[in-house]
Write an enzyme that holds these catalytic residues in place. Structure first.
Site, PDB file in Angstrom:
ATOM      1  N   ASP A 141      71.048  40.405  39.809  1.00  0.00           N
ATOM      2  CA  ASP A 141      71.167  40.320  38.362  1.00  0.00           C
ATOM      3  C   ASP A 141      69.925  39.655  37.769  1.00  0.00           C
ATOM      4  OD1 ASP A 141      73.690  38.862  36.130  1.00  0.00           O
ATOM      5  OD2 ASP A 141      72.217  40.449  35.882  1.00  0.00           O
ATOM      6  N   HIS A 201      68.919  35.049  39.603  1.00  0.00           N
ATOM      7  CA  HIS A 201      67.589  35.636  39.765  1.00  0.00           C
ATOM      8  C   HIS A 201      66.713  35.483  38.518  1.00  0.00           C
ATOM      9  CE1 HIS A 201      64.829  39.152  39.941  1.00  0.00           C
ATOM     10  NE2 HIS A 201      64.774  38.857  41.225  1.00  0.00           N
ATOM     11  N   SER A 524      59.642  39.208  43.734  1.00  0.00           N
ATOM     12  CA  SER A 524      60.266  38.733  42.493  1.00  0.00           C
ATOM     13  C   SER A 524      59.781  37.334  42.140  1.00  0.00           C
ATOM     14  CB  SER A 524      61.782  38.655  42.656  1.00  0.00           C
ATOM     15  OG  SER A 524      62.390  39.880  42.378  1.00  0.00           O
TER      16      SER A 524
END
Ligand SMILES: *[C@@H]1O[C@H](CO)[C@@H](O)[C@H](O)[C@H]1NC(C)=O
Ligand SMILES: *[C@@H]1O[C@H](CO)[C@@H](O)[C@H](O)[C@H]1NC(C)=O
Ligand SMILES: *[C@@H]1O[C@H](CO)[C@@H](O)[C@H](O)[C@H]1NC(C)=O
Ligand SMILES: *[C@@H]1O[C@H](CO)[C@@H](O)[C@H](O)[C@H]1NC(C)=O
Ligand SMILES: *[C@@H]1O[C@H](CO)[C@@H](O)[C@H](O)[C@H]1NC(C)=O
Ligand SMILES: *[C@@H]1O[C@H](CO)[C@@H](O)[C@H](O)[C@H]1NC(C)=O
Ligand SMILES: *[C@@H]1O[C@H](CO)[C@@H](O)[C@H](O)[C@H]1NC(C)=O
Ligand SMILES: *[C@@H]1O[C@H](CO)[C@@H](O)[C@H](O)[C@H]1NC(C)=O
Length: 747
Positions: A141, A201, A524
């Site tokens: 998410d 996240h 990320s």
């Protein structure tokens, strides 16, 4: 992974149900799916853009489905819409004169490496594969946790005047002067109507890019220090596009770009990626970033976490800043102590200290129910009653999760997954490299009552850093092979940052431990570092274009060690970012609209498409189309060699002086002996700020059979402007580009 908590499970089912019911209504007679109809730049007309989109649909969609068909209109920063369409309807729309492209909206994913992702893909005996595949798609998410200390606005004035965004984070969601905007796009997860981050996240990436200083942040005492983002004073606007189970829909990603550009952001960081690279006009990320760059916004994207498989980089266009992930000098380890006193270093992060106390060590094979020998050694069929209070030795990393499931006290496993990263584990556990694992096995066999202690995880100094993570996606670029990707590498291994307190720290759904700061790894995590660096450069040079900022970061990068990276530049691009030096690069390689037009002409886009993209009918392709991107003014040079003839190529570049007005740069080349590189002219003299000068780099040599790298450095004694040149062997690239008509004209 079978023991979901009942509460969470019913939530998941509900989401599935809602999606199903939506789709069922629409699919009543025909199969419809979401397509994105992309129409280039905004066009001025009397009708509002969304009613124009609706009228386009009216021409092709049966009246019964018309109302539900239009999902989103992109009206603020570029032109297009997303709609539920049949194959036939989308073909009709693709022929519409104003349409650039029509392509299915696919699912993207946040790019954190998570130890447990992997486990869902291997033999997990407990699960129903059909249910599982749904669950794997949706576990990640974004969004933001607005109450996190990292987004505290103490001392911040009101948002800057240029800000045109809004705080539309949903119920019980308040912005402040640090977190100045929030929006969410939940077309595939309608019950989650909030920008609140339920997984962690997005909170992690936002705080890495621009989180406030937070003293004494740590994950259960591990990696303790001051947490802060790259630009702690910058503001944050959150756009939530990723949801549990459904991932991140391209239609929603484009909507977020449409808003973010119009809202007036300066930099966009997006740690989300697709699985396979697509052509520019079929890739919502490339489209969104294209319009962002036209509006002076640099888009920074994670390279992806498919490094284990080569040539998997899916972030391919030159107007995106693509970031690989590497280690920092702090590595986290979990030591184990054998009963005979030997201490071994393993990987793993756990909040559960066994306090140096030894516990009985048992081998998976000896504490299993009836099952095959290998499965038993891998801890795939552990017997609950036999592992209680014990540390279980497993031949595979997945064994750790099984040990956790059946309630073992701890586990020690062979590290056979991403071996260069410590992941948060839900029990006291450590994974060992093969050699150390054999020591444990031999100790186990040498004594009647083997014992072991698992020590508290600790930070150690990693002398090999920076090393690109094994997971970080590698080039070459399969869509535009002559554009080197990734562009740069930045820290992305074991990064401590803010987290959502309702997110699972081990990314394992039944693990209830919660944390306000946690440690994650992945591209990320490196992406917001590069975005933070870009914001920092922009704060020093507010008037610099996105391409100038990107160039500054690339040409001042710290060289990585090619002897430690077999994929060399295909793993780290220009090198490791160095934000301080990036503010003072001396020279920059800039690209403007004309450069992009020429690039698109050269790679085979029709002039009609290009005119639609820019909404400008006066645009023409240059008379001579080169079919290469060699002369595109990129801050690296890369060449795919598609035949076995002697190597011969040239690159033209133009640099802009952003250093002292009067300066003279001389070229220096580092190259392997078996080919020649010349730079003409070899000296560049500038008399003015922003003066531009061009040069040509010629590369000649025998045919090459493997990848070669070289570098060109322009130096005035103060600034070193580093640029990478490389060659690629033919077999390395299997690109659509290779198989089209451009091939014969390619070098
Ligand atoms: C884009 O997607 C559409 C629909 O799937 C396909 O027909 C078309 O060939 C694709 N275009 C490119 C350039 O890949
Ligand atoms: C708002 O959200 C916070 C964080 O989840 C929660 O603690 C609080 O109870 C919520 N307030 C209301 C009124 O729902
Ligand atoms: C570790 O020691 C602390 C304090 O002595 C104690 O509270 C805790 O229960 C111990 N943990 C374990 C797993 O033995
Ligand atoms: C403990 O056992 C292992 C395996 O037999 C051995 O390699 C190691 O040297 C032993 N350590 C000590 C301190 O005896
Ligand atoms: C950064 O810039 C300083 C001053 O210009 C220079 O001395 C140093 O070598 C540069 N560092 C790197 C890694 O290029
Ligand atoms: C359209 O393109 C032409 C040729 O490149 C250029 O001169 C003109 O400024 C462009 N118009 C707009 C509105 O951008
Ligand atoms: C640059 O050099 C020229 C002569 O070589 C001199 O006239 C000029 O003032 C210098 N400019 C600056 C900004 O130092
Ligand atoms: C490189 O240049 C030298 C000097 O001109 C020449 O002798 C040599 O053959 C060239 N090597 C290659 C590989 O072209």
């Amino acid at each position: 992974m079978a023991n979901f908590c009942p509460h969470r499970f019913s939530f998941l089912l509900l989401v599935v149900f809602v999606i199903f019911s939506t789709l069922q209504t629409l699919a009543a007679e025909e199969d419809r799916q979401v397509y994105i109809v992309y129409m280039g730049n905004l066009v001025e007309r009397d009708q509002s853009p969304s009613s124009y989109h609706f009228s386009m649909l009216q021409e092709v969609v049966d009246r019964r489905f018309l109302r539900q068909s239009l999902l989103r209109s992109y009206t603020r920063s570029f032109n297009g819409f997303a709609a539920y369409l049949t194959a036939e309807e989308q073909e009709k729309l693709a022929r519409h004169e104003e349409v650039v492209s029509v392509f299915p909206s696919t699912t993207y994913h946040p790019q954190t490496t998570r130890s447990w992702d992997f486990m869902g893909l291997v033999q997990n005996v407990h699960r129903d594969p059909t249910v599982e595949s749904d669950i794997i798609i949706g576990v990640i998410d974004t969004g933001i946790w607005p109450e996190s200390e990292s987004f505290n606005d103490k001392g911040y004035g009101p948002p800057p005047k240029k800000w045109k965004g809004a705080c539309k984070g949903g119920k019980n969601f308040t912005c402040n002067n640090k977190l100045i905007g929030a929006r969410y796009y939940n077309s595939h997860a309608p019950i989650d109507d909030s920008a609140r981050d339920r997984m962690g996240h997005g909170t992690h990436t936002a705080s890495t890019a621009a989180g406030n200083y937070v003293k004494d942040a740590s994950f259960y005492g591990i990696a303790e220090g001051t947490a802060r983002g790259g630009v702690p004073s910058a503001r944050i606007a959150a756009y939530k596009v990723c949801y549990p189970l459904v991932g991140c829909q391209e239609a929603d990603i484009l909507a977020a770009f449409d808003d973010a550009i119009a809202d007036g952001v300066d930099i966009i960081t997006i740690s989300v990626g697709g699985v396979t690279p697509s052509q520019f006009t079929n890739d919502s990320m490339a489209i969104g970033a294209f319009h962002a760059s036209q509006n002076g916004i640099l888009v920074v994207q994670s390279a992806g976490n498919k490094g284990a498989e080569k040539k998997t980089i899916a972030s391919v266009v030159p107007w995106i800043f693509t970031v690989a992930a590497s280690t920092t000098d702090r590595g986290i380890i979990t030591k184990v102590e054998l009963g005979n006193g030997s201490i071994l270093n393993g990987k793993g992060i756990n909040s559960f200290s066994l306090n140096r106390t030894s516990y009985p060590l048992v081998y998976g094979e000896d504490v299993s129910r009836q099952c095959g020998k290998q499965a038993a050694q891998n801890c795939m069929c552990l017997e609950k009653s036999l592992v209680k209070g014990k540390i279980v030795l497993c031949n595979t990393y997945t064994g750790i999760i099984e040990a956790y499931n059946v309630g073992a006290l701890g586990s020690v496993a062979l590290s056979d997954y991403i071996t260069d990263v410590s992941f948060i584990l839900p029990i006291a556990a450590s994974s060992l490299h093969e050699q150390d694992f054999h020591v444990v096995q031999s100790y186990f066999g040498s004594t009647k009552f083997p014992k072991m202690a698992i020590l508290t995880s600790e930070s150690g100094r990693d002398r090999d850093a920076p090393m690109v993570g094994s997971f970080s996606s590698r080039g070459p670029n399969t869509i535009m092979p002559d554009i080197l990707k990734p562009d740069i590498t930045a820290p992305g291994v074991e990064i401590l940052a803010a987290y959502s307190p309702v997110g699972s720290v081990s990314s394992f759904i039944s693990d209830k431990s919660s944390a306000e700061y946690t440690i994650l790894s992945g591209t990320s995590m490196s992406c917001p570092h590069a975005a933070g660096a870009a914001a920092y450069v922009k704060s020093v040079h507010p008037d610099w274009s996105p391409s100038a900022i990107k160039s500054a970061i690339m040409t001042t990068a710290w060289p990585m060690d090619p002897t430690k990276h077999k994929d060399a530049e295909f793993s780290y691009g220009a090198g490791h970012l160095n934000p301080i030096n990036a503010t003072n690069p001396g020279l920059v390689y800039e690209t403007n609209e004309q450069d992009y037009i020429k690039l698109l002409c050269n790679i085979g886009y029709s002039i009609e498409s290009i005119r639609k993209l820019f909404n400008n009918n006066s645009i023409d392709c240059p008379k001579q189309v080169d079919a290469t991107t060699n002369d595109f003014n990129y801050p690296s040079m890369s060449l795919q060699v598609v035949n076995r003839a002697p190597l011969s190529a040239s690159f033209t570049r133009t640099v802009t002086n952003v250093g002292p007005a009067n300066s003279t740069y001389t070229a220096r080349i580092n190259k392997p002996a078996n080919f020649n590189i010349t730079v003409e002219p070899g000296t560049l003299s500038f008399k003015q700020l922003n003066e531009k000068q061009s040069f040509v780099v010629t590369v000649k040599g025998d045919r090459i059979t493997s990848m070669i790298s070289a570098s060109l450095v322009w130096s005035d004694g103060i600034h070193s402007v580093y640029i990478v040149y490389m060659g690629v062997i033919p077999e390395e690239v299997h690109s659509p580009y290779n198989s089209n008509k451009l091939q014969e004209r390619h070098v």
